[in-house]
Design a protein around this motif. Structure first.
Motif, PDB file in Angstrom:
ATOM      1  N   HIS A 297       0.824  -1.215   0.000  1.00 36.23           N
ATOM      2  CA  HIS A 297       0.000   0.000   0.000  1.00 36.23           C
ATOM      3  C   HIS A 297       0.856   1.263   0.000  1.00 36.23           C
ATOM      4  CE1 HIS A 297      -3.523  -2.486   1.874  1.00 36.23           C
ATOM      5  NE2 HIS A 297      -3.410  -2.665   0.575  1.00 36.23           N
ATOM      6  N   VAL A 298       1.903   1.286   0.847  1.00 40.35           N
ATOM      7  CA  VAL A 298       2.710   2.519   0.918  1.00 40.35           C
ATOM      8  C   VAL A 298       3.496   2.787  -0.370  1.00 40.35           C
ATOM      9  CG1 VAL A 298       2.946   2.814   3.423  1.00 40.35           C
ATOM     10  CG2 VAL A 298       4.520   1.301   2.231  1.00 40.35           C
ATOM     11  N   VAL A 299       3.839   1.736  -1.091  1.00 36.95           N
ATOM     12  CA  VAL A 299       4.601   1.927  -2.338  1.00 36.95           C
ATOM     13  C   VAL A 299       3.674   2.227  -3.522  1.00 36.95           C
ATOM     14  CG1 VAL A 299       6.057   0.754  -4.064  1.00 36.95           C
ATOM     15  CG2 VAL A 299       6.625   0.598  -1.641  1.00 36.95           C
ATOM     16  N   LEU A 300       2.485   1.643  -3.528  1.00 38.12           N
ATOM     17  CA  LEU A 300       1.647   1.742  -4.734  1.00 38.12           C
ATOM     18  C   LEU A 300       0.447   2.696  -4.646  1.00 38.12           C
ATOM     19  CD1 LEU A 300       1.528  -1.965  -6.018  1.00 38.12           C
ATOM     20  CD2 LEU A 300       2.867  -0.065  -6.938  1.00 38.12           C
ATOM     21  N   ARG A 301       0.035   3.094  -3.435  1.00 36.03           N
ATOM     22  CA  ARG A 301      -1.232   3.855  -3.365  1.00 36.03           C
ATOM     23  C   ARG A 301      -1.162   5.196  -4.099  1.00 36.03           C
ATOM     24  NH1 ARG A 301      -0.569   4.268   2.691  1.00 36.03           N
ATOM     25  NH2 ARG A 301      -2.398   2.918   2.857  1.00 36.03           N
ATOM     26  N   HIS A 302       0.036   5.777  -4.261  1.00 33.22           N
ATOM     27  CA  HIS A 302       0.145   7.042  -4.996  1.00 33.22           C
ATOM     28  C   HIS A 302       0.677   6.829  -6.416  1.00 33.22           C
ATOM     29  CE1 HIS A 302       3.951   6.160  -3.121  1.00 33.22           C
ATOM     30  NE2 HIS A 302       4.578   7.171  -3.697  1.00 33.22           N
ATOM     31  N   ARG A 303       0.830   5.541  -6.785  1.00 28.84           N
ATOM     32  CA  ARG A 303       1.365   5.257  -8.119  1.00 28.84           C
ATOM     33  C   ARG A 303       0.353   4.554  -9.018  1.00 28.84           C
ATOM     34  NH1 ARG A 303       6.335   4.483  -4.897  1.00 28.84           N
ATOM     35  NH2 ARG A 303       7.872   5.955  -5.721  1.00 28.84           N
ATOM     36  N   VAL A 304      -0.567   3.798  -8.433  1.00 29.14           N
ATOM     37  CA  VAL A 304      -1.649   3.179  -9.226  1.00 29.14           C
ATOM     38  C   VAL A 304      -2.811   4.163  -9.159  1.00 29.14           C
ATOM     39  CG1 VAL A 304      -3.264   1.255  -9.358  1.00 29.14           C
ATOM     40  CG2 VAL A 304      -0.876   0.827  -8.770  1.00 29.14           C
ATOM     41  N   LEU A 305      -3.028   4.871 -10.267  1.00 28.00           N
ATOM     42  CA  LEU A 305      -4.023   5.959 -10.261  1.00 28.00           C
ATOM     43  C   LEU A 305      -5.352   5.457 -10.786  1.00 28.00           C
ATOM     44  CD1 LEU A 305      -1.591   8.690 -11.537  1.00 28.00           C
ATOM     45  CD2 LEU A 305      -2.260   8.214  -9.189  1.00 28.00           C
ATOM     46  N   LEU A 306      -6.400   5.744 -10.039  1.00 29.09           N
ATOM     47  CA  LEU A 306      -7.725   5.231 -10.387  1.00 29.09           C
ATOM     48  C   LEU A 306      -8.514   6.231 -11.226  1.00 29.09           C
ATOM     49  CD1 LEU A 306      -8.830   3.429  -7.093  1.00 29.09           C
ATOM     50  CD2 LEU A 306      -7.344   2.640  -8.923  1.00 29.09           C
ATOM     51  N   SER A 307      -9.497   5.699 -11.957  1.00 27.53           N
ATOM     52  CA  SER A 307     -10.322   6.528 -12.832  1.00 27.53           C
ATOM     53  C   SER A 307     -11.419   7.230 -12.029  1.00 27.53           C
ATOM     54  CB  SER A 307     -10.976   5.636 -13.890  1.00 27.53           C
ATOM     55  OG  SER A 307     -11.827   4.711 -13.222  1.00 27.53           O
ATOM     56  N   TYR A 308     -12.134   8.139 -12.706  1.00 27.00           N
ATOM     57  CA  TYR A 308     -13.251   8.837 -12.044  1.00 27.00           C
ATOM     58  C   TYR A 308     -14.339   7.852 -11.630  1.00 27.00           C
ATOM     59  CZ  TYR A 308     -11.148  13.228 -13.540  1.00 27.00           C
ATOM     60  OH  TYR A 308     -10.280  14.286 -13.703  1.00 27.00           O
ATOM     61  N   GLU A 309     -14.507   6.789 -12.424  1.00 26.75           N
ATOM     62  CA  GLU A 309     -15.526   5.767 -12.085  1.00 26.75           C
ATOM     63  C   GLU A 309     -15.223   5.169 -10.701  1.00 26.75           C
ATOM     64  OE1 GLU A 309     -15.380   6.329 -16.281  1.00 26.75           O
ATOM     65  OE2 GLU A 309     -13.847   5.227 -15.195  1.00 26.75           O
TER      66      GLU A 309
END
Length: 331
Positions: A297-309
């Motif tokens: 979570h700490v490595v990926l939460r700001h790197r896997v960007l989610l869509s508006y949906e």
């Protein structure tokens, strides 16, 4: 470097340093173990941390306490819309007596720099800070000034007040090794905070005990750089990053459409560096898949960007990250 295991003596020495820092930190800060681990991992891995939380959860106290324990210089920069790059990096001041300019270094020239509410500063000030983070130097009046070593930036952002804020661009978020979300304390922990307040431990002039030196921090960094990462774990890290970029075949169309962008190669590098630091904190001379999983979570939460949906459906990036980890076989 990465394949010669640290010796038993090096690991013991590292364990002793980590133990001293942890004890001194915990004497002041109640709970917040995840935050402590993230700050130590970033310090040992030579990276920076982005913290997200509502105000009042002791982020400044945590950062200054860790700086105190290792005898590091600490500066706090309160970000505001009118903050100028020179307020961060430094400037040249004209000295009328000598008729010359002298350089005054800005607050970024410290071992630990807390950037409070980074999303309140303008894009220009943010980019000056991020350049310092990346290059480990500043340029003032054409002269290059090296930043101290170790150098750790802890930036905070407040998720509730979005008025008058400038969101950090995705490409700049990527420069933070880790992003930690700081949670509210439990009622028991909050009672302990009140007790410590009464005992004077948290009084404004009070500092944590200095129990380690900057040389010892550099020792931790050197030992961590030698921690062994097997080909199987390296393939695992690269496989995880690949799945975030090509999710449909692995986590199903329904979830895949919620990912706007997958993780860049910086994510793989972050996993490599952070998992070495975590293995060292846990007293091991090699990285195991568990290290990678506990950092997901700490490595990926700001790197896997989610869509508006995803936002509309209330899906959090952590859920998608868990799905990606569920799809990649553990070595």
């Amino acid at each position: 470097m990465g394949d010669a295991h640290p010796s038993h003596a090096e690991l013991e020495r590292a364990g002793d340093i980590v133990g001293r820092i942890t004890d001194a930190y915990s004497a002041r800060i109640v709970g917040q173990e995840r935050l402590r681990t993230s700050l130590l991992v970033a310090l040992i891995a030579g990276g920076h941390v982005l913290l997200e939380s509502v105000p009042g959860l002791a982020k400044t106290t945590a950062a200054s306490t860790l700086a105190d324990t290792v005898d590091a210089s600490f500066k706090r920069i309160q970000c505001t819309p009118d903050l100028l790059p020179s307020d961060i990096t430094g400037t040249q001041i004209y000295d009328a007596q000598t008729g010359t300019f002298r350089t005054v270094l800005g607050p970024v020239h410290a071992n630990f720099v807390l950037l409070d509410e980074i999303n309140r500063s303008s894009a220009k000030a943010q980019s000056a800070m991020l350049e310092a983070m990346q290059e480990r130097q500043t340029t003032i009046g054409g002269v290059v000034h090296e930043l101290p070593d170790p150098f750790l930036v802890i930036a905070t952002q407040n998720p509730i007040e979005q008025e008058g804020t400038y969101e950090l661009p995705e490409a700049q978020m990527d420069r933070f090794l880790l992003k930690e979300i700081v949670q509210y304390p439990s009622p028991e922990e909050e009672l302990q905070v009140l007790d410590r307040l009464d005992s004077g431990v948290l009084a404004p002039g009070q500092h944590a005990s200095r129990v380690a030196t900057l040389d010892e921090v550099r020792t931790l960094q050197q030992v961590a750089a030698g921690i062994h990462v097997s080909p199987a774990v390296r393939n695992y890290i690269v496989g995880l990053a690949y799945v975030t970029r090509n999710p449909a075949a692995y986590i199903g169309e329904d979830r895949a459409r919620l990912i706007k962008y997958g993780a860049s190669p910086r994510a793989s590098i972050a996993f490599l560096r952070a998992s070495r630091a975590l293995a060292l904190l846990l007293g091991r001379d090699h990285v195991i898949p568990d290290d990678v999983q506990s950092l997901r979570h700490v490595v990926l939460r700001h790197r896997v960007l989610l869509s508006y949906e995803a936002e509309a459906e209330g899906v959090r990036s952590e859920e998608i990250i868990d799905a990606v980890f569920g799809a990649v076989p553990t070595p």
